[in-house]
Design an enzyme around this catalytic site. Sequence first.
Site, short mmCIF file in Angstrom:
data_model
loop_
_atom_site.label_atom_id
_atom_site.label_comp_id
_atom_site.label_asym_id
_atom_site.label_seq_id
_atom_site.Cartn_x
_atom_site.Cartn_y
_atom_site.Cartn_z
N ARG A 1 32.81 41.53 -2.80
CA ARG A 1 31.61 41.82 -2.28
C ARG A 1 30.50 40.70 -2.15
NH1 ARG A 1 28.91 46.02 -6.74
NH2 ARG A 1 28.52 44.62 -8.44
N ARG B 1 27.53 37.24 -6.33
CA ARG B 1 26.92 37.19 -7.54
C ARG B 1 27.65 36.45 -8.62
NH1 ARG B 1 25.42 43.30 -8.81
NH2 ARG B 1 26.17 42.74 -11.03
N ARG C 1 21.41 52.97 -18.71
CA ARG C 1 23.12 52.63 -18.95
C ARG C 1 23.32 52.70 -20.39
NH1 ARG C 1 23.15 48.39 -14.53
NH2 ARG C 1 25.46 47.63 -14.49
N ARG D 1 32.47 44.18 -18.02
CA ARG D 1 31.49 45.28 -17.46
C ARG D 1 32.11 46.72 -17.41
NH1 ARG D 1 30.17 42.21 -12.03
NH2 ARG D 1 28.66 44.00 -11.62
N LYS E 1 26.97 51.90 -5.89
CA LYS E 1 25.60 52.49 -6.35
C LYS E 1 24.36 51.65 -5.40
CE LYS E 1 25.62 51.71 -10.69
NZ LYS E 1 26.98 50.86 -10.82
P1 AMP Z 1 23.97 45.37 -11.97
O1 AMP Z 1 23.62 44.59 -10.80
O2 AMP Z 1 23.63 46.91 -12.05
O3 AMP Z 1 25.56 45.74 -11.91
O4 AMP Z 1 23.81 44.83 -13.34
C1 AMP Z 1 24.15 43.43 -13.46
C2 AMP Z 1 24.04 43.06 -15.09
O5 AMP Z 1 22.75 43.35 -15.45
C3 AMP Z 1 24.68 44.15 -15.91
O6 AMP Z 1 26.37 43.61 -16.14
C4 AMP Z 1 23.76 43.98 -17.11
O7 AMP Z 1 24.42 42.59 -17.86
C5 AMP Z 1 22.55 43.64 -16.66
N1 AMP Z 1 21.86 45.23 -16.44
C6 AMP Z 1 21.43 45.66 -15.25
N2 AMP Z 1 21.02 46.86 -15.66
C7 AMP Z 1 21.20 47.12 -16.93
C8 AMP Z 1 20.68 48.26 -17.87
N3 AMP Z 1 20.05 49.25 -17.44
N4 AMP Z 1 20.87 47.93 -19.25
C9 AMP Z 1 21.23 47.01 -19.70
N5 AMP Z 1 21.83 45.72 -18.92
C10 AMP Z 1 21.71 45.87 -17.52
#
Ligand code: AMP
Length: 228
Positions: free
Chosen positions: A137, A171, A98, A182, A23
């Site tokens: 990554r 990360r 989400r 996740r 994404k």
């Molecule tokens: P991402 O970078 O999108 O993979 O997000 C990393 C982490 O941030 C996720 O595993 C969640 O803990 C939190 N997170 C990001 N976006 C959301 C969302 N829309 N709702 C809830 N938690 C989020």
Amino acid sequence: MDGANTSTAAPVLILLGPPGAGKGTQARMLEDKFGLVQLSTGDMLRAAVAAGTDAGKAAKAVMEAGDLVSDEIVINILRDRLAEDDCAKGVILDGFPRTTVQAQALDTLLGESGQKINAAISLEVDDAAMVSRISGRYTCGSCGEGYHDSFKQPAKDGVCDKCGGTEMKRRADDNAETVGSRLEAYHAQTAPLIAYYGGKGALQKIDAMGAIEEIAEGLSAIVTKATA
Ligand code: AMP
């Protein structure tokens, strides 16, 4: 802007897919190609954690465990960001919504400003491949360009192709243990959004197991059509 088919509302695109589906990578490419703004709630939350804000303090442990941060925190962060001037160009949402509650909140927010979703695009991938995609990554610490140990290395080891930066970051939650949580969170809480947007006639699906460039081409075609 002119022409009978041109919508005056700024485009709103959503990228759906599990962690590792691509994404962020694809959102950055669409941002460059279509002049849209990538809105990653993950990036916003990581910035909040780094800045030590109240939201960041509340989110830190949840993110490290691979669970979802509360709807309230994420919706507030997204609402504030959407109100900034640059979003008037149109946005690509990466990692939001989400949950169904977030999707409904987004509908309300967009409705308030006369906007609507042009397309929710589901990046279809096999879970089994996501662990290796995520584990390898890393990104440039200066410009955020994404790289991968196996699939996308910079031309010169340790030097960002895009900005020349030399500080690469991985990360904290990109490790094999957290990836399992996740993926579980994705299937339990986010995958139902595929049906949610399907029911609204806004869903598009794309096979996202191939090469980054090929997927980008397919996505560009979808975005061109959805924003015409
Ligand atoms: P991402 O970078 O999108 O993979 O997000 C990393 C982490 O941030 C996720 O595993 C969640 O803990 C939190 N997170 C990001 N976006 C959301 C969302 N829309 N709702 C809830 N938690 C989020």
